[in-house]
Scaffold this active site. Sequence first.
Site: not given
Lengths: 280, 394
Positions: A35, A37, A61, A105
């Site tokens: 993914c 993440d 990130c 996120c």
Amino acid sequence: MWEYTDKVQQHFLHPLNVGEIENPEGTGEVGSLACGDALKLTLRINEDEVITDAKFKTFGCASAIASSSVLTELIKGMKVSDAAKVTNEDIAEALGGLPKEKMHCSVMGREALEAAIADYRGVILPMAEGEVVCECFGVTDLEVIRAVKESDLKSVEEITNFTKAGGGCGKCEDKLRELLREAHSGTGIAEMIKPVEKQAKMTVLQKIKKIEEVLEREVKPALRKDGGDIELVDVDGDFVMVSLRGSCKSCAKSQMTLKEYVEKKLREQVLETLIVEEAK
Amino acid sequence: MECDEKSVIYMDNNATTKVSPEVVDAMMPFLTGCYGNPSSMHNFGGQVGLAVKEARRKIASLIGADTEEIIFTSCGTESDSTAILSALQAFPDKRHIVTTRVEHPAVKNLCENLDTLTGHKHRITKLKVGDDGRLDLDEYRDALSEDTAIVSVMWANNETGVIFPIAEMARMAKDRGILFHTDAVQAVGKIPVNLKELDVDFLSMSGHKLHAPKGVGVLYIRRGTPFVPFLTGGHQEGGRRGGTENVASIVGLGKACEIAERSIEIENTRVAELRDKLEEGLLTTIPKARLNGHKMERLPNTTNISFEFVEGEAILLHMNEFNICASSGSACTSGSLEPSHVLRAMGVPFTAAHGSIRFSLSVYNTEQEIDFVLEKMPNIISSLRELSPFWQEA
């Protein structure tokens, strides 16, 4: 290229509570390398059901790392029942805001917390019952509906920003639109979200037939009541050439009739781009 | 606005390059006193026209073309669209295009949107690449058909630097009577390009990749090639591309090409050595790091390395703290949610694609800069790995 707030930069460059708690009371793991993440959250919970410590490990990130860091700070000292109410909006707010493309996120942070609490309680996540709608990112319908309801999302683009669904091959776009309406139904917003109707291209013959149908069924009877009539002369692309007859011919309001009535009817019932003109 | 150029370690030259001071000097008169329109009758404009002509000559010289075969555009993207759309219009019965899976979005997205753009159905063959980023010429040969309007294959890949066998591919297309276009935006100025020895029909070039300003590009059109203009309007460029010429930038580009004829040697020696030192250093001092792309057949200035278990944007932002500039193929930096299509086409696993960093050097980089980067990178990677749930300390 992202405009990150000072808080995001701070939490990214100097994250708090990095690591793993030994023998944690609750563990939540979400995301994957595929993914792009992933977050592993571990919790220390005492007998009074207070989260005394929380640690995280994140692959992702700056937004993902910052979200995880601020999340652990938020929940430390909270009762589990209160922590269960923390939303992704709370996380984003604690960071002073995130770029909209990065909202997912903060959603990941919340999902990890949920998973950790469910693990602590020994229950299966209700969200786990969902059916995958986005295959590229493994997003379920329940996740989409919850994001829509909680963050008041109004478009498929926003769904992508918050859940990543639809951000890959795009095949699930129609399903997402459907879920968007479902989530909003009953609140009146369903009216605003219209499914994109892919107008099948009509052949010229089909167009002419439909126009004649509408003229016969609705327009002619109305005009005839006033002693007038209308005749279809030609159809050229979007141009519908007609000829007014009887009392319509000499009526001062004939132009208005053409535009306000005939054109409007044809646009409604046949094709919204039609233009009605009087044949010379 | 002021930018602190001195403190920046710029290793992102495939994204854009510094405009050489010599190029700036050459441009200045055309941004100040020499503002005439090259198409005007009066001498004030006419003399500017001569400067444009001189620039055209220098550009033609760099790539082995004739001056009449050069037209100026606004950018590489415009050159790409012009070539491909021209071929489709010149041969309206042909609806097939052969390209690759690793093209720049300027070509890739154009091909994907052709149906909507033109109202006709097209067939696009996208040649695959291997794990080293190279093409299979047999697959290419088999793809060429009677229905092929044009082949469009980039000369050198912007992400990995891998160079394609353009000479051979152009010849194979010529043998079948098919037009051949190459997006040479990354190649010109870095490696020798000599169109006299090639069967290339169209070539795209972009000023800001070889130390000229942004906003100017070139399309090479081989003499005799059927051509349909993209931007119609005035009679500029012999009726092939309307619009008043971007004089200052064109003159700048001419100067940049003149300089490039001399500096290509340096690119392929000193700059290549710096790149090799950087690459070698990173691969040996940082565990679980892998090179993306063929080691030999690539541009002398580029290295694309994946650092496993950490993510590209996070790496770049840490590098940014030290004023080191580079770019990444990760999803977070791509503007979409998917990692680089080039790395995926190469079969680079997602685990590595998300953590890829591209360093692209120029003649302006120094050995001290390389050493500084080699000093900082291991710490950056290891501190991000400490955060990562996937990294197990050996």
